[in-house]
Design an enzyme around this catalytic site. Structure first.
Site, PDB file in Angstrom:
ATOM      1  N   HIS A 259     105.788  41.045  53.749  1.00 11.24           N
ATOM      2  CA  HIS A 259     106.279  41.602  55.012  1.00 11.24           C
ATOM      3  C   HIS A 259     105.165  41.840  56.045  1.00 11.24           C
ATOM      4  CE1 HIS A 259     109.862  41.932  52.765  1.00 11.24           C
ATOM      5  NE2 HIS A 259     109.720  43.148  52.291  1.00 11.24           N
TER       6      HIS A 259
ATOM      7  N   LYS B 274     105.386  54.856  51.001  1.00  6.82           N
ATOM      8  CA  LYS B 274     106.641  55.569  50.766  1.00  6.82           C
ATOM      9  C   LYS B 274     106.384  57.053  51.024  1.00  6.82           C
ATOM     10  CE  LYS B 274     108.862  52.094  48.459  1.00  6.82           C
ATOM     11  NZ  LYS B 274     109.859  51.387  49.270  1.00  6.82           N
TER      12      LYS B 274
END
Ligand code: BG6
Length: 484
Positions: free
Chosen positions: A243, A339
């Site tokens: 990504h 995260k």
């Protein structure tokens, strides 16, 4: 309309199929983009029937109308569009490694077929081998046979090379569509349009004018129920060579000769090949400890399900990249993803060098900046200096901003519509070629090798990441943009 074809989904009972592929097919059907002769065959090792599978998917589709945590939340499901998909769904039980699964498919299939591997990465090689052995990848009489492969494509340079070699024994490169769902995001594709369809930005897109570039993909969610996948994977493998490198390509690649798939993919491959292998001194790995997320207490990564209590897996990574080409030599590209961070933000910021000489030198001009907002906000900000109204020539920061929603009608999308449609029409522009994938793994390989067994730095859940990441930029007098 896409040409007629059969879509065979391996992993019919999986999360990807219900959360993303079915909504994407439904959106394509709503837009009238699917041929009447489209068929969808789901393959899974758990027993089910056509009717059982149809009902289960109808239930999840309906649940999206109330489930606000999903990417897909229409107000209602249009019975006609869903009916179009529903009646074309067929289920086959089969083990992904058993030859009978594939001989059965060979008897059932003719014409154009797309095999979608919505399965765990360990099945990619075996399924492609079995498709080849059953003759299912032979293209004849004008019919295509294509394979969509999800990520992660390999877990390091050696395994990615081995997987490429393995699949390319069974079919041609043009038959394999390695998917990266970031390329399905409209705001990612639009970067090319903004850069190359306007004359405004091109002249400053160069080391003479750009001080440094930040690429951020911050998430607030933790590892959730994916501990078993995430433990051997970590943030670097999960997000960076795929990504974040795709975002890097969009912002840093040279103008492609044309918009043809191979020209675009050549330009991307050349850029990734110019990324210098990252040294460990230019990498910061982090792991979240307990903290708060929007006011709620959340556990440490090590206390999540299916995670070792002494896990050394990173849930955050920051890298400083150097690109060895004439345009970017000397410009640091800082990438970060994690995260359980302060906010959900995917964006790219280009910091512009101050003009030299400038009559405003010493007057307190803030550096100007261009910020591509990718997700969840979608737009572009240009931060500049302007004169504050008043008798004196004082400067103040201003922002010129546009949001996509102010100019374009939003079409419902989970990001997979374009990718599925492109695969059906054979447009590989938004899919990753073998050379780019291998070059991306090569760039991060030194960090992967050195981090095996190394302890990541702690950061509290709900923060902007570990202190070391600030220090990485501070070395050159740079700073990350705050996340909230
Ligand atoms: C996936 C990763 O590929 O991308 C996830 O496996 C991550 O860990 C997700 O959460 C992020 O995608 P998006 O579109 O939500 O930014």
């Amino acid at each position: 309309k896409a040409p007629p074809c059969t879509l065979v989904i391996f992993g019919a009972g999986g999360d990807l199929t219900k959360r993303l592929l079915m909504p994407a097919l439904y959106n394509l059907a709503s837009g009238g983009l699917l041929d009447d002769a489209v068929r969808i065959i789901g393959v899974d090792h758990n027993a089910n029937t056509d009717e059982g599978w149809r009902q289960a998917l109808s239930d999840t589709m309906q649940s999206f109308t109330t489930d606000r945590t999903s990417e897909f939340h229409p107000d209602h499901i249009d019975p006609e569009a869903w009916g179009f998909i529903r009646e074309r769904l067929h289920f086959r039980q089969g083990d992904f490694t058993a030859p009978e699964t594939f001989s059965g498919l060979a008897q059932a299939l003719s014409g154009n077929v797309i095999f979608y591997l919505a399965v765990s990465a360990r099945f990619f090689g075996p399924i492609v081998d079995a498709l080849g052995a059953a003759g299912l990848l032979k293209e004849g009489a004008g019919a295509f046979r294509r394979v969509v492969i999800e990520k992660p494509f390999g877990s390091d340079l050696d395994s990615a090379r081995a997987l490429n070699t393995r699949i390319l024994k069974q079919g041609a490169e043009s038959q394999f569509f390695r998917i990266d769902h970031f390329l399905g995001k409209e705001t990612v594709q639009s970067i090319l349009a903004i850069r190359f369809a306007n004359g405004l930005l091109g002249p400053v897109w160069h080391r003479d004018h750009i001080d440094y570039v930040e690429i951020t993909a911050a998430e607030t969610i933790g590892v959730e129920a994916r501990g078993a996948f995430y433990e051997p994977t970590g943030a670097l493998r999960d997000m960076v060579p795929n990504h974040l490198f795709q975002l890097l390509c969009m912002v840093a690649m040279e103008p492609p000769k044309s918009l043809d798939a191979e020209d675009v993919r050549d330009a991307k491959a050349r850029l990734i090949q110019a990324v210098r292998p990252v040294s460990t001194a230019d990498a910061v790995r982090g792991q979240y400890t307990a903290g708060t997320e929007h006011g709620h207490a959340v556990p440490a990564y090590r206390a999540e399900p299916n995670v070792a209590t002494d896990s050394r897996t990173e849930t955050y990574i920051a890298l400083k990249l150097a690109i060895d080409n004439d345009r970017w030599r000397g410009v640091p590209f800082y990438l970060r993803t994690g995260k359980r961070m302060t906010d959900r933000v995917t964006e790219i910021a280009l910091h512009i060098k101050a003009p030299v000489p400038s009559p405003f030198a010493g007057v307190g001009a803030a550096p100007d900046m261009l910020r591509f907002r990718i997700d969840p906000e979608q737009g572009l900000d240009i931060a500049m200096n302007a004169k504050r109204p008043g008798p004196r020539m004082d400067l103040g920061p201003v922002t010129a901003a546009f949001e996509y929603g102010d100019f374009f009608r939003e079409t419902p999308s989970v990001g997979y519509e374009t990718l599925l449609y492109d695969c059906m029409i054979g447009d590989a522009t938004l899919f990753q070629r073998a050379d780019s994938i291998e070059a991306a793994w090569a760039a991060v390989d030194p960090v992967l090798k050195a981090s095996a067994g190394a302890d990541p730095e702690a950061y509290a859940a709900g923060s902007d990441g570990p202190a070391g990441a600030e220090a990485l930029l501070a070395r050159q007098g740079h700073r990350w943009l705050p996340l909230d």
